[in-house]
Design a protein around this motif. Structure first.
Motif, PDB file in Angstrom:
ATOM      1  N   MET A   1       0.858  -1.177   0.000  1.00 32.70           N
ATOM      2  CA  MET A   1       0.000   0.000   0.000  1.00 32.70           C
ATOM      3  C   MET A   1       0.902   1.237   0.000  1.00 32.70           C
ATOM      4  O   MET A   1       1.841   1.324   0.780  1.00 32.70           O
ATOM      5  N   THR A   2       0.596   2.183  -0.876  1.00 32.18           N
ATOM      6  CA  THR A   2       1.380   3.412  -0.933  1.00 32.18           C
ATOM      7  C   THR A   2       1.097   4.270   0.301  1.00 32.18           C
ATOM      8  O   THR A   2       0.085   4.074   1.002  1.00 32.18           O
ATOM      9  N   ASP A   3       1.989   5.222   0.543  1.00 28.41           N
ATOM     10  CA  ASP A   3       1.781   6.139   1.677  1.00 28.41           C
ATOM     11  C   ASP A   3       0.481   6.916   1.513  1.00 28.41           C
ATOM     12  O   ASP A   3      -0.256   7.130   2.476  1.00 28.41           O
ATOM     13  N   LYS A   4       0.217   7.298   0.261  1.00 31.13           N
ATOM     14  CA  LYS A   4      -1.005   8.060  -0.014  1.00 31.13           C
ATOM     15  C   LYS A   4      -2.241   7.201   0.260  1.00 31.13           C
ATOM     16  O   LYS A   4      -3.206   7.656   0.886  1.00 31.13           O
ATOM     17  N   ALA A   5      -2.226   5.963  -0.189  1.00 32.09           N
ATOM     18  CA  ALA A   5      -3.358   5.062   0.050  1.00 32.09           C
ATOM     19  C   ALA A   5      -3.523   4.799   1.550  1.00 32.09           C
ATOM     20  O   ALA A   5      -4.649   4.728   2.053  1.00 32.09           O
ATOM     21  N   ARG A   6      -2.420   4.640   2.258  1.00 28.93           N
ATOM     22  CA  ARG A   6      -2.489   4.407   3.712  1.00 28.93           C
ATOM     23  C   ARG A   6      -3.090   5.626   4.408  1.00 28.93           C
ATOM     24  O   ARG A   6      -3.903   5.498   5.327  1.00 28.93           O
ATOM     25  N   THR A   7      -2.708   6.801   4.004  1.00 29.13           N
ATOM     26  CA  THR A   7      -3.259   8.027   4.593  1.00 29.13           C
ATOM     27  C   THR A   7      -4.762   8.104   4.345  1.00 29.13           C
ATOM     28  O   THR A   7      -5.531   8.439   5.251  1.00 29.13           O
ATOM     29  N   LEU A   8      -5.180   7.773   3.135  1.00 33.95           N
ATOM     30  CA  LEU A   8      -6.609   7.783   2.827  1.00 33.95           C
ATOM     31  C   LEU A   8      -7.335   6.732   3.659  1.00 33.95           C
ATOM     32  O   LEU A   8      -8.414   6.984   4.196  1.00 33.95           O
ATOM     33  N   TYR A   9      -6.754   5.534   3.774  1.00 34.37           N
ATOM     34  CA  TYR A   9      -7.355   4.484   4.606  1.00 34.37           C
ATOM     35  C   TYR A   9      -7.528   4.988   6.044  1.00 34.37           C
ATOM     36  O   TYR A   9      -8.589   4.816   6.646  1.00 34.37           O
ATOM     37  N   ASP A  10      -6.494   5.619   6.577  1.00 32.99           N
ATOM     38  CA  ASP A  10      -6.578   6.146   7.944  1.00 32.99           C
ATOM     39  C   ASP A  10      -7.670   7.213   8.063  1.00 32.99           C
ATOM     40  O   ASP A  10      -8.389   7.258   9.066  1.00 32.99           O
ATOM     41  N   LEU A  11      -7.819   8.039   7.046  1.00 38.06           N
ATOM     42  CA  LEU A  11      -8.892   9.041   7.052  1.00 38.06           C
ATOM     43  C   LEU A  11     -10.262   8.366   7.062  1.00 38.06           C
ATOM     44  O   LEU A  11     -11.161   8.768   7.814  1.00 38.06           O
ATOM     45  N   LEU A  12     -10.427   7.343   6.234  1.00 37.79           N
ATOM     46  CA  LEU A  12     -11.706   6.641   6.179  1.00 37.79           C
ATOM     47  C   LEU A  12     -12.023   5.964   7.514  1.00 37.79           C
ATOM     48  O   LEU A  12     -13.196   5.876   7.902  1.00 37.79           O
ATOM     49  N   GLN A  13     -11.019   5.533   8.232  1.00 38.06           N
ATOM     50  CA  GLN A  13     -11.239   4.913   9.532  1.00 38.06           C
ATOM     51  C   GLN A  13     -11.742   5.921  10.565  1.00 38.06           C
ATOM     52  O   GLN A  13     -12.316   5.546  11.589  1.00 38.06           O
ATOM     53  N   MET A  14     -11.558   7.208  10.302  1.00 39.87           N
ATOM     54  CA  MET A  14     -12.032   8.254  11.215  1.00 39.87           C
ATOM     55  C   MET A  14     -13.516   8.582  11.014  1.00 39.87           C
ATOM     56  O   MET A  14     -14.126   9.231  11.856  1.00 39.87           O
ATOM     57  N   VAL A  15     -14.095   8.121   9.927  1.00 42.70           N
ATOM     58  CA  VAL A  15     -15.469   8.509   9.593  1.00 42.70           C
ATOM     59  C   VAL A  15     -16.462   8.033  10.646  1.00 42.70           C
ATOM     60  O   VAL A  15     -17.302   8.803  11.115  1.00 42.70           O
ATOM     61  N   ARG A  16     -16.402   6.755  11.039  1.00 47.41           N
ATOM     62  CA  ARG A  16     -17.373   6.238  12.007  1.00 47.41           C
ATOM     63  C   ARG A  16     -17.268   6.951  13.359  1.00 47.41           C
ATOM     64  O   ARG A  16     -18.268   7.431  13.869  1.00 47.41           O
ATOM     65  N   PRO A  17     -16.072   7.075  13.970  1.00 48.06           N
ATOM     66  CA  PRO A  17     -16.029   7.797  15.244  1.00 48.06           C
ATOM     67  C   PRO A  17     -16.430   9.264  15.094  1.00 48.06           C
ATOM     68  O   PRO A  17     -17.064   9.833  15.996  1.00 48.06           O
ATOM     69  N   LEU A  18     -16.088   9.871  13.960  1.00 44.09           N
ATOM     70  CA  LEU A  18     -16.514  11.256  13.730  1.00 44.09           C
ATOM     71  C   LEU A  18     -18.034  11.342  13.691  1.00 44.09           C
ATOM     72  O   LEU A  18     -18.636  12.216  14.332  1.00 44.09           O
ATOM     73  N   HIS A  19     -18.649  10.431  12.949  1.00 39.40           N
ATOM     74  CA  HIS A  19     -20.112  10.423  12.849  1.00 39.40           C
ATOM     75  C   HIS A  19     -20.742  10.264  14.230  1.00 39.40           C
ATOM     76  O   HIS A  19     -21.702  10.962  14.577  1.00 39.40           O
ATOM     77  N   ARG A  20     -20.228   9.354  15.021  1.00 38.39           N
ATOM     78  CA  ARG A  20     -20.768   9.130  16.370  1.00 38.39           C
ATOM     79  C   ARG A  20     -20.610  10.373  17.234  1.00 38.39           C
ATOM     80  O   ARG A  20     -21.528  10.756  17.962  1.00 38.39           O
TER      81      ARG A  20
ATOM     82  N   SER B   1     -13.347  19.107   1.652  1.00 37.66           N
ATOM     83  CA  SER B   1     -14.482  18.986   0.743  1.00 37.66           C
ATOM     84  C   SER B   1     -14.115  18.150  -0.475  1.00 37.66           C
ATOM     85  O   SER B   1     -14.892  17.297  -0.920  1.00 37.66           O
ATOM     86  N   THR B   2     -12.943  18.367  -1.004  1.00 31.13           N
ATOM     87  CA  THR B   2     -12.477  17.608  -2.169  1.00 31.13           C
ATOM     88  C   THR B   2     -12.364  16.127  -1.829  1.00 31.13           C
ATOM     89  O   THR B   2     -12.825  15.262  -2.590  1.00 31.13           O
ATOM     90  N   VAL B   3     -11.769  15.814  -0.688  1.00 33.15           N
ATOM     91  CA  VAL B   3     -11.581  14.417  -0.287  1.00 33.15           C
ATOM     92  C   VAL B   3     -12.929  13.746  -0.042  1.00 33.15           C
ATOM     93  O   VAL B   3     -13.188  12.640  -0.538  1.00 33.15           O
ATOM     94  N   LEU B   4     -13.797  14.393   0.716  1.00 35.47           N
ATOM     95  CA  LEU B   4     -15.100  13.783   1.011  1.00 35.47           C
ATOM     96  C   LEU B   4     -15.930  13.608  -0.253  1.00 35.47           C
ATOM     97  O   LEU B   4     -16.588  12.575  -0.427  1.00 35.47           O
ATOM     98  N   SER B   5     -15.901  14.578  -1.145  1.00 33.11           N
ATOM     99  CA  SER B   5     -16.642  14.458  -2.408  1.00 33.11           C
ATOM    100  C   SER B   5     -16.118  13.295  -3.242  1.00 33.11           C
ATOM    101  O   SER B   5     -16.901  12.523  -3.820  1.00 33.11           O
TER     102      SER B   5
END
Length: 156
Positions: free
Chosen positions: A1-20, A132-136
């Protein structure tokens, strides 16, 4: 996994706790209003949009009709929403916010907007544009996995 893909994966993992956490924050702004987070979501649509049918509210919130109907019933019982005839469908009424519902929601939004303004002060316009760009892009990329909330597909 590239560094960029890992960073995106880590961001996506924040979505559920953020939503809660956001849901809990929203719930805190509802203390004393007599409504919960679900009713607030429905009331927001009714205030910010034209009257909607229960199925249309469900589609907009990506939730099953049964949940929406329960919250609509609660809003109606509290005098915050009302049924109106639906010219497109004789049996499916439109649901609209009452003047009291609009007033209550305006007060809720005022409290929420103050909390959001505090957070916004910590972020630059470039931060907000990047977010906004990332979430879109995420919403667009994962859109093929969206399904009918009344007939969800199995996850596995």
């Amino acid at each position: 996994m590239t560094d960029k893909a890992r960073t995106l994966y880590d961001l996506l993992q924040m979505v559920r706790p953020l939503h809660r956490r956001v849901a809990r924050s929203v719930g805190g702004h509802l203390v004393g209003t007599g409504i919960g987070v679900g009713e607030r979501a429905v009331l927001a649509l009714l205030v910010e949009d034209a009257p909607l049918s229960v199925p249309a509210i469900g589609r907009a919130l990506f939730l099953p009709r049964q949940n929406i109907q329960k919250w609509v019933d609660g809003l109606r019982a509290a005098g915050l929403a009302e049924r109106r005839p639906n010219p497109a469908h004789r049996r499916s009424h439109l649901i609209a916010a009452t003047p009291w519902g609009r007033a209550l929601f305006a007060g809720i939004r005022k409290r929420e907007d103050a909390a959001i303004a505090d957070l916004a002060e910590r972020l630059s316009p470039a931060d907000l544009e990047a977010a906004s760009t990332v979430l879109s892009a995420c919403l667009e990329h994962f859109s093929p996995f969206e399904d009918d909330p009344d007939h969800p597909r199995p996850l596995a």
